[in-house]
Design a protein around this motif. Structure first.
Motif, PDB file in Angstrom:
ATOM      1  N   THR A 314      49.729  24.966  45.728  1.00  0.00           N
ATOM      2  CA  THR A 314      49.574  26.327  45.234  1.00  0.00           C
ATOM      3  C   THR A 314      49.084  26.275  43.795  1.00  0.00           C
ATOM      4  O   THR A 314      49.361  25.315  43.067  1.00  0.00           O
ATOM      5  CB  THR A 314      50.889  27.120  45.287  1.00  0.00           C
ATOM      6  OG1 THR A 314      51.819  26.592  44.338  1.00  0.00           O
ATOM      7  CG2 THR A 314      51.500  27.088  46.677  1.00  0.00           C
ATOM      8  N   TYR A 315      48.357  27.310  43.400  1.00  0.00           N
ATOM      9  CA  TYR A 315      47.892  27.464  42.025  1.00  0.00           C
ATOM     10  C   TYR A 315      48.094  28.921  41.606  1.00  0.00           C
ATOM     11  O   TYR A 315      47.951  29.840  42.432  1.00  0.00           O
ATOM     12  CB  TYR A 315      46.398  27.131  41.894  1.00  0.00           C
ATOM     13  CG  TYR A 315      46.074  25.664  41.912  1.00  0.00           C
ATOM     14  CD1 TYR A 315      46.012  24.928  40.732  1.00  0.00           C
ATOM     15  CD2 TYR A 315      45.799  25.006  43.110  1.00  0.00           C
ATOM     16  CE1 TYR A 315      45.688  23.577  40.745  1.00  0.00           C
ATOM     17  CE2 TYR A 315      45.479  23.656  43.129  1.00  0.00           C
ATOM     18  CZ  TYR A 315      45.430  22.947  41.939  1.00  0.00           C
ATOM     19  OH  TYR A 315      45.114  21.606  41.963  1.00  0.00           O
ATOM     20  N   ASP A 316      48.398  29.107  40.332  1.00  0.00           N
ATOM     21  CA  ASP A 316      48.414  30.438  39.742  1.00  0.00           C
ATOM     22  C   ASP A 316      47.321  30.490  38.681  1.00  0.00           C
ATOM     23  O   ASP A 316      47.217  29.577  37.845  1.00  0.00           O
ATOM     24  CB  ASP A 316      49.768  30.743  39.113  1.00  0.00           C
ATOM     25  CG  ASP A 316      50.882  30.766  40.145  1.00  0.00           C
ATOM     26  OD1 ASP A 316      50.782  31.563  41.091  1.00  0.00           O
ATOM     27  OD2 ASP A 316      51.849  29.986  40.016  1.00  0.00           O
ATOM     28  N   LEU A 317      46.529  31.563  38.716  1.00  0.00           N
ATOM     29  CA  LEU A 317      45.381  31.676  37.827  1.00  0.00           C
ATOM     30  C   LEU A 317      45.321  33.076  37.239  1.00  0.00           C
ATOM     31  O   LEU A 317      45.646  34.073  37.910  1.00  0.00           O
ATOM     32  CB  LEU A 317      44.076  31.391  38.590  1.00  0.00           C
ATOM     33  CG  LEU A 317      44.011  30.098  39.398  1.00  0.00           C
ATOM     34  CD1 LEU A 317      44.393  30.345  40.856  1.00  0.00           C
ATOM     35  CD2 LEU A 317      42.624  29.481  39.345  1.00  0.00           C
ATOM     36  N   LEU A 318      44.913  33.160  35.991  1.00  0.00           N
ATOM     37  CA  LEU A 318      44.670  34.445  35.351  1.00  0.00           C
ATOM     38  C   LEU A 318      43.171  34.712  35.346  1.00  0.00           C
ATOM     39  O   LEU A 318      42.373  33.814  35.082  1.00  0.00           O
ATOM     40  CB  LEU A 318      45.216  34.452  33.926  1.00  0.00           C
ATOM     41  CG  LEU A 318      46.736  34.313  33.793  1.00  0.00           C
ATOM     42  CD1 LEU A 318      47.144  34.288  32.325  1.00  0.00           C
ATOM     43  CD2 LEU A 318      47.472  35.416  34.538  1.00  0.00           C
ATOM     44  N   PHE A 319      42.814  35.957  35.626  1.00  0.00           N
ATOM     45  CA  PHE A 319      41.393  36.296  35.747  1.00  0.00           C
ATOM     46  C   PHE A 319      41.115  37.607  35.036  1.00  0.00           C
ATOM     47  O   PHE A 319      41.803  38.607  35.235  1.00  0.00           O
ATOM     48  CB  PHE A 319      40.999  36.433  37.216  1.00  0.00           C
ATOM     49  CG  PHE A 319      39.590  36.901  37.410  1.00  0.00           C
ATOM     50  CD1 PHE A 319      38.527  36.065  37.141  1.00  0.00           C
ATOM     51  CD2 PHE A 319      39.329  38.190  37.849  1.00  0.00           C
ATOM     52  CE1 PHE A 319      37.214  36.500  37.302  1.00  0.00           C
ATOM     53  CE2 PHE A 319      38.026  38.629  38.021  1.00  0.00           C
ATOM     54  CZ  PHE A 319      36.965  37.780  37.743  1.00  0.00           C
ATOM     55  N   LYS A 320      40.101  37.596  34.192  1.00  0.00           N
ATOM     56  CA  LYS A 320      39.597  38.834  33.624  1.00  0.00           C
ATOM     57  C   LYS A 320      38.076  38.802  33.694  1.00  0.00           C
ATOM     58  O   LYS A 320      37.459  37.750  33.495  1.00  0.00           O
ATOM     59  CB  LYS A 320      40.078  39.050  32.189  1.00  0.00           C
ATOM     60  CG  LYS A 320      39.658  37.993  31.185  1.00  0.00           C
ATOM     61  CD  LYS A 320      40.255  38.286  29.814  1.00  0.00           C
ATOM     62  CE  LYS A 320      39.859  37.228  28.778  1.00  0.00           C
ATOM     63  NZ  LYS A 320      40.475  37.477  27.462  1.00  0.00           N
ATOM     64  N   TRP A 321      37.513  39.957  33.994  1.00  0.00           N
ATOM     65  CA  TRP A 321      36.056  40.065  34.051  1.00  0.00           C
ATOM     66  C   TRP A 321      35.585  40.645  32.725  1.00  0.00           C
ATOM     67  O   TRP A 321      35.940  41.770  32.346  1.00  0.00           O
ATOM     68  CB  TRP A 321      35.615  40.956  35.202  1.00  0.00           C
ATOM     69  CG  TRP A 321      34.136  40.861  35.440  1.00  0.00           C
ATOM     70  CD1 TRP A 321      33.487  39.927  36.189  1.00  0.00           C
ATOM     71  CD2 TRP A 321      33.124  41.716  34.897  1.00  0.00           C
ATOM     72  NE1 TRP A 321      32.133  40.154  36.155  1.00  0.00           N
ATOM     73  CE2 TRP A 321      31.887  41.247  35.369  1.00  0.00           C
ATOM     74  CE3 TRP A 321      33.152  42.823  34.067  1.00  0.00           C
ATOM     75  CZ2 TRP A 321      30.678  41.853  35.049  1.00  0.00           C
ATOM     76  CZ3 TRP A 321      31.958  43.437  33.722  1.00  0.00           C
ATOM     77  CH2 TRP A 321      30.727  42.947  34.221  1.00  0.00           C
ATOM     78  N   THR A 322      34.824  39.837  32.005  1.00  0.00           N
ATOM     79  CA  THR A 322      34.362  40.224  30.674  1.00  0.00           C
ATOM     80  C   THR A 322      32.918  40.686  30.739  1.00  0.00           C
ATOM     81  O   THR A 322      32.032  39.959  31.199  1.00  0.00           O
ATOM     82  CB  THR A 322      34.490  39.042  29.690  1.00  0.00           C
ATOM     83  OG1 THR A 322      35.846  38.586  29.693  1.00  0.00           O
ATOM     84  CG2 THR A 322      34.107  39.468  28.288  1.00  0.00           C
TER      85      THR A 322
END
Length: 413
Positions: A314-322
């Motif tokens: 499993t992985y946890d990732l933060l994502f923001k679209w800039t």
């Protein structure tokens, strides 16, 4: 691409953009239409079950799965959500014709009650056996739970699900660290797996099958193959596949939208999957339920564009679209010449193009061209980079894929 698959994609896109209204007889739900859908604990009553899932090419496949005790068959099993420090109890009733157990990777001190000894943990006997598992949810993160009895067979058949442990800092943090704060309305779970339909048919008919001959023809996210992955949670035409996989965000803004989305990856399959999201890089902040911080609290997270998710990981990732260029049709034009409509090619009259290169802007399109943009939003594919997994029984595009939708600031009306 076959007409059947094209029709399925178009139907999903119409629902995705709000241009098609689903049946008014669909049940009213107090759950999100997209994003993570929790079954809350800390006590869970699960049962094994068998049933069928549906694929975009018109096939149906016999599966096993875990369900809520009083609920109906579903794939994957319920997403079990608890808080750090909870005393978790999972009661299992087995309705299948062979013993079944559950293992909880990443959890320590798991104890059992009832059942009989199995190869990894206590088992519920075939056709009505029961067993209970208890543990303290001591570490926040994203975890799989899956059968520990003949897992090569039973996990392939669908006996898997995800456990989410929320940190003591609160549900708007992925872990007990300020750097993991996210927008709780933008939390998404992508559970990857694969299916060999001939193996499943053999199990359905109680026939033998050589597991060395496994040859997967379907690849799923949250139990669905693309384009079904972009449909809402709990759509009526996928009654046993409740979880959608559409990821929807708005552009990062320090004042109005300062926190990223949280993406949870889990690979319940037996093969590794190189997952490739378009749009912006994602920041990997944790693996297997452990935050990527050094012994002196140094940040060892990293940005990634293609993440190979190993079997059982499993992985946890933060994502923001800039919106890097901060494009604006009024004040900050794109620094290149955009071709006029007369110089653009629109294949089969279908496009994601809104008629304008600007997020949140729509212009006229040529007569006969249909736009699937609801309000000038952008779309990006997220898919397996093992491109044979980007198919449904060798028909592309399908399989292990979903879509990122970027709405303009404030969302669509």
């Amino acid at each position: 691409m076959s007409p059947k698959i094209l029709r399925k994609i178009l139907l999903s896109l119409l629902v995705l953009t709000g241009l098609l209204i689903t049946s008014p007889s669909a049940p009213t739900r107090a759950v999100p239409s997209i994003g993570l859908q929790c079954t809350t604990g800390p006590t869970f009553n699960l049962a094994t079950d068998s049933g069928y899932i549906y694929t975009p090419d018109g096939n149906s496949i016999f599966m096993w799965s875990f369900r809520n005790g009083a609920g109906s068959f579903q794939l994957p099993g319920p997403v079990l959500c608890v808080n750090q420090g909870d005393s978790v109890t999972v009661n299992l009733t087995n309705t299948l014709p062979e013993p079944v157990s559950i293992v909880f990777p990443g959890q320590s001190g798991v104890t059992t009650s009832g059942g009989s000894p199995g190869p990894l943990t206590a088992e519920a006997a075939a056709s009505g056996g029961t067993v209970s598992y208890s543990f303290a949810a001591s570490q926040p993160g994203t975890y799989l739970y899956e059968s520990g009895s003949n897992p090569t067979k039973q996990v392939q058949m669908g006996l898997y699900g995800v456990l989410v442990v929320r940190p003591s800092m609160g549900a708007n943090f992925a872990y007990n660290h300020a750097s993991t704060q996210f927008n709780p309305s933008r939390e998404f779970l992508l559970v990857l797996s694969e299916i060999d339909p001939l193996f499943h048919r053999a199990v359905e008919l109680n026939q033998s099958y050589d597991l060395n001959a496994l040859n997967d023809d379907y690849w799923t996210i949250n139990g669905r193959a693309f384009p079904d992955t972009v449909s809402d949670n709990d759509v009526s035409w996928l009654p046993s596949q409740p979880y959608g996989a559409l990821v929807k965000v708005e552009p990062y803004d320090a004042n109005t939208n300062p926190f990223p989305a949280l993406i949870r990856y889990a690979n319940a399959g037996i093969f590794n999957h190189p997952f490739h999201p378009h749009g912006n890089h994602l920041r990997v902040i944790a693996r297997d339920g452990r935050l990527l911080r050094g012994p002196a609290d140094e940040d060892i997270s990293y940005e990634d564009f293609t993440r190979t998710i190993g079997s059982g990981q499993t992985y946890d990732l933060l994502f923001k679209w800039t919106d890097v260029e901060a494009w604006s049709s009024g004040g900050n034009p794109i620094p290149v010449t955009i071709p006029g409509l007369q110089n653009l090619v629109f294949k089969d009259g279908v496009t994601f193009y809104s008629g304008s290169p600007y997020l949140g802007e729509q212009d006229e399109l040529p007569v006969g061209v249909t736009s699937y943009n609801e309000c000038g939003e952008f779309y990006f594919p997220w898919h397996s980079h093992a491109l044979f997994e980007f198919t449904n029984f060798d028909e592309g595009f399908g399989g292990l894929a979903t879509i990122l939708r970027v709405d303009p600031p404030g969302g669509c009306p």
